[in-house]
Design a protein around this motif. Structure first.
Motif, mmCIF file in Angstrom:
data_model
loop_
_atom_site.group_PDB
_atom_site.id
_atom_site.type_symbol
_atom_site.label_atom_id
_atom_site.label_comp_id
_atom_site.label_asym_id
_atom_site.label_seq_id
_atom_site.Cartn_x
_atom_site.Cartn_y
_atom_site.Cartn_z
ATOM 1 N N LEU A 126 75.729 79.321 61.747
ATOM 2 C CA LEU A 126 74.462 79.022 61.041
ATOM 3 C C LEU A 126 74.891 78.941 59.651
ATOM 4 N N ARG A 149 73.395 88.348 69.969
ATOM 5 C CA ARG A 149 72.906 88.328 71.167
ATOM 6 C C ARG A 149 73.558 87.236 72.331
ATOM 7 N N TYR A 150 73.950 86.047 71.417
ATOM 8 C CA TYR A 150 74.421 85.197 72.221
ATOM 9 C C TYR A 150 75.951 84.793 72.147
ATOM 10 N N GLY A 190 64.969 86.920 73.697
ATOM 11 C CA GLY A 190 64.830 86.059 72.660
ATOM 12 C C GLY A 190 63.275 85.648 72.770
ATOM 13 N N THR A 191 62.766 85.138 71.769
ATOM 14 C CA THR A 191 61.280 84.765 71.822
ATOM 15 C C THR A 191 61.116 83.284 71.380
ATOM 16 N N TYR A 198 60.888 77.433 70.543
ATOM 17 C CA TYR A 198 61.766 76.306 71.198
ATOM 18 C C TYR A 198 62.992 77.189 71.772
ATOM 19 N N ARG A 199 63.510 77.072 72.942
ATOM 20 C CA ARG A 199 64.646 77.955 73.555
ATOM 21 C C ARG A 199 65.386 77.078 74.285
ATOM 22 N N VAL A 200 66.805 77.073 74.193
ATOM 23 C CA VAL A 200 67.748 76.357 74.643
ATOM 24 C C VAL A 200 67.619 76.526 76.377
ATOM 25 N N THR A 242 78.912 78.747 67.555
ATOM 26 C CA THR A 242 77.745 78.451 66.816
ATOM 27 C C THR A 242 78.149 78.957 65.344
ATOM 28 N N ILE A 272 75.468 75.786 71.586
ATOM 29 C CA ILE A 272 74.284 74.981 72.063
ATOM 30 C C ILE A 272 74.594 73.650 72.253
ATOM 31 N N VAL A 314 66.088 73.576 67.791
ATOM 32 C CA VAL A 314 66.282 74.991 67.694
ATOM 33 C C VAL A 314 65.410 75.763 66.419
ATOM 34 N N LEU A 334 61.253 82.293 68.137
ATOM 35 C CA LEU A 334 60.531 82.684 66.986
ATOM 36 C C LEU A 334 61.610 82.624 65.739
ATOM 37 N N GLY A 335 62.893 83.101 66.081
ATOM 38 C CA GLY A 335 63.830 83.826 64.980
ATOM 39 C C GLY A 335 64.068 82.744 64.174
ATOM 40 N N ASN A 383 71.034 86.684 66.264
ATOM 41 C CA ASN A 383 71.448 85.631 67.325
ATOM 42 C C ASN A 383 72.887 85.588 67.712
HETATM 43 P P1 ADP Z 1 65.451 83.578 70.113
HETATM 44 O O1 ADP Z 1 64.758 84.569 69.774
HETATM 45 O O2 ADP Z 1 64.958 83.029 71.301
HETATM 46 O O3 ADP Z 1 66.897 83.622 69.874
HETATM 47 P P2 ADP Z 1 65.553 81.502 67.918
HETATM 48 O O4 ADP Z 1 64.813 80.861 67.338
HETATM 49 O O5 ADP Z 1 66.284 82.765 67.178
HETATM 50 O O6 ADP Z 1 65.016 82.202 69.167
HETATM 51 O O7 ADP Z 1 66.718 80.520 68.779
HETATM 52 C C1 ADP Z 1 66.404 79.264 69.452
HETATM 53 C C2 ADP Z 1 67.084 79.093 70.285
HETATM 54 O O8 ADP Z 1 68.438 78.727 69.740
HETATM 55 C C3 ADP Z 1 67.616 79.992 71.460
HETATM 56 O O9 ADP Z 1 66.892 79.637 72.481
HETATM 57 C C4 ADP Z 1 68.852 80.213 71.529
HETATM 58 O O10 ADP Z 1 69.275 79.896 72.827
HETATM 59 C C5 ADP Z 1 69.405 79.274 70.762
HETATM 60 N N1 ADP Z 1 70.292 80.042 69.658
HETATM 61 C C6 ADP Z 1 70.112 80.445 68.280
HETATM 62 N N2 ADP Z 1 71.130 81.147 67.725
HETATM 63 C C7 ADP Z 1 72.099 80.892 68.893
HETATM 64 C C8 ADP Z 1 73.627 81.328 68.867
HETATM 65 N N3 ADP Z 1 74.214 81.790 67.746
HETATM 66 N N4 ADP Z 1 74.222 81.140 69.830
HETATM 67 C C9 ADP Z 1 73.841 80.370 70.934
HETATM 68 N N5 ADP Z 1 72.545 80.089 70.886
HETATM 69 C C10 ADP Z 1 71.678 80.263 69.848
#
Ligand code: ADP
Length: 450
Positions: free
Chosen positions: A437, A353-354, A406-407, A394-396, A435, A381, A389, A409-410, A350
């Motif tokens: 985690l 990708r973000y 993204g799906t 759920y997707r932002v 962000t 976020i 999240v 589901l991560g 994540n």
């Molecule tokens: P995805 O496969 O869509 O990334 P996740 O369950 O991992 O699904 O994340 C859910 C949502 O949280 C995503 O839509 C994403 O926009 C947001 N998100 C997760 N991690 C980050 C991050 N490090 N920075 C920004 N947004 C994040």
């Protein structure tokens, strides 16, 4: 036979058997004691008489002595050389009566004219040196009457005692079988209607039957929750797959209609089909991962967190370049390394990708757990979306996800993994700044009281 009838029948039969055995034991002990007591009286009477007889050699005097000692309902006789030499009796029932003695027995009980008599036989020596035997027979009618009364009383007491036993057994079998019957009825109704009905629990009893009711209700609750989750998951999955399938279908129809003559349209269609198929594939893989997570057993081992993080960063650097910075304190946790890596890869993926900047991977030793943080300096976020999240799908923002592949589901997978590892995860984020985690891994497999 129904369980209720079985319990009732068996317990009643058992109690009746116990009562009858007790009655028989009481009766036979009492009978033996009574006969022994009677016998000792008769023997004592005989011994006293023999002492007197040994002091006389007159036949008349001896007869007088016999008269004085003859029982009220019985006979006394002296047998010499196999013949009765003297006999005094106070009943006509003993005419021609010959008691039979069992070997070694001190007394005999025989019937004469259908009446019971106790007899003793004591040898003695006359004053002149002759050997004789003194026979005493005494009626046992009184004793028999007493024993008959005892039998009657015991029978009546047994019959009377059976009434409360029957009633209490009925109550007992009801107490035991009622919750079971209620449980069966509820299960049948659930099977027929497809509902998840629980059984009403009247009291907070601590017995096994209340425990069974509570366990059943807990199990039904769990089945219902799983069913709802599954339903939710299926509807989410079909909803999520519909969008890429619609895109693929519409581009395929476009190509079918317009052919491949227009190079731009063809390129756009093929790219869209390829990227949507890739997204669907990723989604399917993650869905499978979610299903597998609950299937695969967790294998706890001692894991060196610092080395694990360094190894992960090295692998990612080889694929994505020099973006990863590790700052970890040395620590050992009892956890499942493969599952913890899977969880942290989701965080790291994540972050990659973000965000476009460095990704910091930190591990700090706290009192009960190792605190692992994955920090990125990406778009972040919004606060109001943070709580959601970890939900499946759920997707932002849809756009952001389409670009990043993204799906949704991560983080849901990460949450399930954390639960299985007795770890905790959390997220904090500031829009425009990035962000973080968090993952809190307990040192021991039991988890921690956070
Ligand atoms: P995805 O496969 O869509 O990334 P996740 O369950 O991992 O699904 O994340 C859910 C949502 O949280 C995503 O839509 C994403 O926009 C947001 N998100 C997760 N991690 C980050 C991050 N490090 N920075 C920004 N947004 C994040």
């Amino acid at each position: 036979m129904k369980l209720r009838t079985k319990i009732h029948t068996y317990t009643t039969a058992l109690m009746l058997l116990m009562l009858v055995c007790t009655d028989l034991a009481v009766y036979y002990v009492y009978e033996k004691m009574t006969y022994d007591r009677e016998a000792s009286h008769v023997i004592k009477r005989g011994e006293d008489l023999i002492t007197l007889l040994q002091g006389t050699d007159s036949r008349e005097e001896a007869t007088e002595m016999l008269r004085a000692y003859v029982p009220a309902d019985g006979a006394v006789s002296i047998v010499q050389q196999g013949k009765k030499s003297l006999k005094v009796q106070t009943t006509s029932d003993l005419e021609g009566f010959k008691p039979t003695f069992e070997h070694g027995a001190s007394y005999a009980i025989n019937r004469a004219d259908d009446k019971p008599f106790m007899s003793t036989n004591t040898p003695f020596i006359w004053k002149n040196g002759d050997i004789a035997e003194l026979h005493i027979s005494q009626s046992l009618e009184e004793t028999e009457r007493n024993l008959y009364m005892l039998r009657l009383v015991l029978t009546i007491v047994t019959v009377l005692a059976m009434l409360p036993i029957l009633l209490s057994n009925m109550a007992l079998s009801r107490v035991i079988t009622q919750p079971i019957e209620r449980l069966i009825a509820t299960m049948r109704r659930n099977k027929r209607s497809g509902e998840f009905e629980t059984i009403p629990l009247a009291s907070k009893g601590k017995d096994e039957l209340s425990e069974m009711g509570r366990t059943f209700n807990g199990m039904i609750g769990q089945i219902e929750e799983n069913y709802r989750k599954q339903e939710q998951f299926l509807s989410n999955a079909s909803h999520e797959l519909r969008t890429p399938l619609t895109i693929i279908e519409s581009y395929a129809s476009l190509l079918k209609r317009r052919g491949t003559s227009n190079a731009d349209i063809t390129k756009e269609a093929v790219e869209a089909i390829a990227s949507e198929s890739k997204r669907m594939k990723a989604m399917m893989e993650q869905m499978l991962a979610l299903a597998k997570n609950t299937e695969q057993a967790v294998v706890f081992n001692r894991v060196n967190i610092k080395s694990m993080l360094e190894e992960m960063a090295e692998q990612l650097t080889q694929v994505y370049g020099e973006r990863y910075v590790v700052q970890a304190e040395t620590s050992i946790c009892v956890t499942d390394e493969a599952k913890l890596k899977q969880l942290l890869f989701i965080f790291l993926d994540n972050a990659r990708r973000y965000s476009d900047d460095v990704i910091e991977l930190t591990a700090r030793c706290e009192s009960q757990y190792v605190h692992i943080m994955v920090r990125d300096y990406g778009e972040g976020i919004p606060k109001e979306m943070l709580a959601r999240v970890f939900e499946r799908f759920y997707r932002v923002s849809e756009d952001r996800n389409r670009q990043s592949g993204g799906t949704g589901l991560g983080l849901a997978i990460a949450k399930e993994l954390a639960e299985r590892l007795h770890a905790k995860i959390d997220i904090d984020s500031t829009v425009g700044q990035g962000t973080t985690l968090h993952c809190y891994v307990p040192y021991e497999r039991e988890g921690f009281d956070a």
